[in-house]
Design an enzyme around this catalytic site. Structure first.
Site, short mmCIF file in Angstrom:
data_model
loop_
_atom_site.label_atom_id
_atom_site.label_comp_id
_atom_site.label_asym_id
_atom_site.label_seq_id
_atom_site.Cartn_x
_atom_site.Cartn_y
_atom_site.Cartn_z
N PHE A 120 -17.92 32.80 -58.78
CA PHE A 120 -18.40 33.83 -57.84
C PHE A 120 -18.83 35.13 -58.26
O PHE A 120 -18.47 35.79 -58.88
CB PHE A 120 -17.22 33.87 -56.84
CG PHE A 120 -17.40 34.71 -55.47
CD1 PHE A 120 -17.94 34.16 -54.38
CD2 PHE A 120 -17.62 36.12 -55.57
CE1 PHE A 120 -18.08 34.90 -53.28
CE2 PHE A 120 -18.01 36.94 -54.50
CZ PHE A 120 -18.24 36.10 -53.30
N ASP A 229 -18.88 39.54 -65.79
CA ASP A 229 -18.61 40.27 -64.10
C ASP A 229 -17.14 40.44 -64.27
O ASP A 229 -16.75 39.69 -63.88
CB ASP A 229 -19.31 39.21 -63.13
CG ASP A 229 -19.07 39.60 -61.87
OD1 ASP A 229 -18.28 40.56 -61.57
OD2 ASP A 229 -19.49 38.72 -60.89
N LYS A 260 -14.63 46.72 -56.45
CA LYS A 260 -13.15 46.40 -55.86
C LYS A 260 -12.13 47.62 -56.34
O LYS A 260 -12.24 48.85 -55.88
CB LYS A 260 -12.57 44.98 -56.55
CG LYS A 260 -13.31 44.02 -55.71
CD LYS A 260 -12.74 42.86 -55.69
CE LYS A 260 -13.63 41.41 -55.52
NZ LYS A 260 -13.60 40.96 -54.12
N THR A 284 -31.37 54.29 -52.20
CA THR A 284 -30.95 55.72 -51.74
C THR A 284 -29.68 56.04 -52.22
O THR A 284 -29.56 57.22 -52.72
CB THR A 284 -31.05 55.59 -50.08
OG1 THR A 284 -32.17 55.05 -49.76
CG2 THR A 284 -30.69 56.91 -49.47
#
Lengths: 403, 403
Positions: A120, A229, A260, A284
């Site tokens: 994931f 990751d 997280k 941005t």
């Protein structure tokens, strides 16, 4: 008022508090366009927070607003790095520049990211092409033809099955190399490999430090970037700030992404993964300075209260408790596993798993599912040994109802 | 302390302030996983902020952490909606479920989003496939083979060239229909059309309300969703909260995405664009409640101080001033255009444009470039008529240096 504030923020003394509050207000109400107009104190705040915990070999960090954006931009950084490596220089051709405007090669090249079954990495369209944990995440969304390798399916406890597990890991590593070669032949070279130190959403699947070391070497051998990751594993739950620290490597990765528990998204990277020109990795907001500020305070608490040691201690107690319950309910529980408090256990079937989750919730314990029939434990860092015992009692009561 | 806080937050009275601050603290230090554990007051805060300004025909909003994530998830909502429409029901086949896990059709279908040349919709990989404003955004990143239509290239002032502009718009609309048919024949049907009310990054390109009405009808005729990207135009700078309000339609779009001035990302959508199952449009944070709280206060100020009227007034003064300067410097300036204070003007060449940007900055005025040789004006909503005159004087001085 001060004591109320002290609950959330471990700053003492009125002046310190005043200056913190006043900075905080400004940070909150002026959401800056970080890429072009960062607040003056932004580098200091990064040094106090994210850069004080950089993974080995990495001195650069790029903040982002969420986990998916972190991985998307990490992928982009790997693609840019890979193409410049192919070119041998940083100057795109006229054809590169014109073809990319209409989504065509060579400007938008047919490069790929190799990921693992059960992985994931997020839900935006680039990330989603590397996510393979549940159909509901991917159904109906167009994707890329990128290679997907098997993730080792180990037997637990790991130390009791080291021979079998080493065989399984060797099989997966061989498949990785085959896929890299195959996709290069297909004209879609693998620019990067992305992997979680523990596959979380996919069912808390572990692999050995040797597996990750070999994978790192395969990436290097084939000229692919190596992206770890740590969106779910980073931030202390495994007993170390980064789960990859358990591998004991000086040079664990080219890119490490997070989100997280770190309160802000982002990724660390080695120097050569820095984009060669401004505005290539850009948006941005590029994160949110107020989250770095909170993270700096969270890190203070983690250090002052030795929370990583606490996690290691309570994680051991939790895993031992799960082993005991597994012995007590052999038909219902299996495959207890974990690192720190980042633990999981398998339930006999999906229906029983979901019933256990609901019953635990009714007793005030929030558990999550992962994979087909696992329960994952994700206590916060202040979860101590005595919490483990409170939890195990409740969990035992719930399990007894399902006997 | 209270007066310090009043600067940023227009709440009066100590008790109100105390309760605001105490809620704020909790919102700030407990970044919630909004999708599964929203704070109890979250629906109220949405009603006070985003839902108090819903575009016509839309009563639902989904918050997201940034503009790119908003567009990525809006695209996903359109793909899910389109596939369910194709199926005639919401139940995926076994083949859908298994093929999507390995990125293959029919589970990951070959659907497309139609976008426009010059568009900017973000920088994650799905969004980036619809972005066509500058090569530096897209170079080296793999993309999708999706259709790209020409955006009308109008002559300004619009009212002086209505015949020529209507012709140009008709040409582009015809091309849109051709592309929809062509991509359907290619087996990559267009699930949605995405467009900005004013192409911002691409050079402040305007189109008429008639153009957008016709495009909306083309989308409806071919069964494509219509997604209006207001990430840059939304929030009041055009003199209305949403730029699409200038079109005067009851049913302007199926999806309207936003970010930037709204402080949080997200998108509004019509009921039928709601995903049919939980966890299809989902991520850990799904926005940030602290930003909704700030937005609610910003909206209070906009309403109390009639800032949209102010924007309309100062926008007129700004555009008239630009017309005057254009008459004064005919070799250097052209194509002055704008809606509200969302104005732009073209400079004779890129080098002069960049020199003007730097000289203005040295005089304390922050301007941005867009397109090949445009300058865009993006003052905040409190930019009043007297600010316009201060600005025009400075701008005139800078231009005089380039004569």
């Amino acid at each position: 008022l001060i004591s109320l504030y002290d609950i959330v923020c471990p700053l003492h003394g009125f002046h310190k508090w005043m200056s913190f509050l006043s900075f905080f207000q400004s940070t909150l109400v002026n959401r800056p366009a970080l890429g072009i107009l960062p607040p003056e104190n932004f580098p200091d705040k990064l040094t106090e927070s994210l850069l004080s915990m950089s993974p080995s070999g990495m001195t650069r960090v790029q903040t982002m607003a969420c986990g998916s954006c972190s991985n998307e931009n990490a992928f982009k950084a790997m693609f840019i790095w890979y193409r410049n490596k192919e070119r041998g220089h940083n100057t795109p051709s006229e054809e590169d520049l014109s073809s990319c405007m209409v989504n065509q090669a060579p400007g938008c090249p047919d490069l790929s990211i190799l990921s693992f079954m059960g992985a994931f990495h997020g839900r935006t369209m680039g990330c989603l092409a590397t996510t393979h944990s549940k159909a509901i995440h991917k159904l109906d969304v167009p994707s890329f033809d990128w290679p997907i390798a098997p993730f080792p399916r180990l037997q637990y406890p790991l130390e009791e099955f080291s021979r079998e597990n080493a065989q399984e890991e060797a099989r997966c590593l061989e498949e990785v190399e085959d896929l890299i070669v195959k996709w290069r032949q297909k004209g879609k070279p693998v620019a990067g490999i992305v992997i979680e130190p523990i596959q979380a959403e996919g069912g808390d699947n572990h692999a050995s430090p040797d597996f990750f070391k070999s994978l790192r070497n395969i990436a290097r051998k084939h000229g692919c970037a190596f992206h770890v990751d740590e969106v779910q594993t980073g931030g202390g739950a495994t007993g170390k700030m980064w789960a990859h620290e358990h591998w004991g490597m000086d040079d664990p990765a080219d890119i490490v992404s997070f989100s997280k528990k770190l309160l802000t998204g982002g990724y660390y990277h080695r120097d050569e993964l820095q984009a060669d020109k401004p505005y290539r990795i850009f948006n941005t907001w590029m994160g949110d300075p107020s989250k770095n500020l909170i993270l700096a305070e969270v890190l203070n608490v983690i250090r002052r209260e030795n929370l990583l040691e606490e996690v290691t201690r309570s994680g051991k107690a939790l895993l031992n408790g799960l082993y005991d319950l597994q012995a007590q309910y052999p038909g219902m529980l299996s495959r207890a596993r974990g690192q720190g408090t980042f633990c999981a256990i398998d339930i006999c079937d999906d229906a029983t798993r979901n019933s256990i989750l609901l019953k635990a919730r009714d007793k005030g314990v929030l558990l999550g599912g992962c994979g087909d029939r696992s329960i994952r434990f994700r206590p916060s860092l202040v979860f101590k040994e005595y919490h483990v015992h409170i939890f195990l009692n409740i969990f035992n009561e719930v399990l007894a109802q399902h006997k």
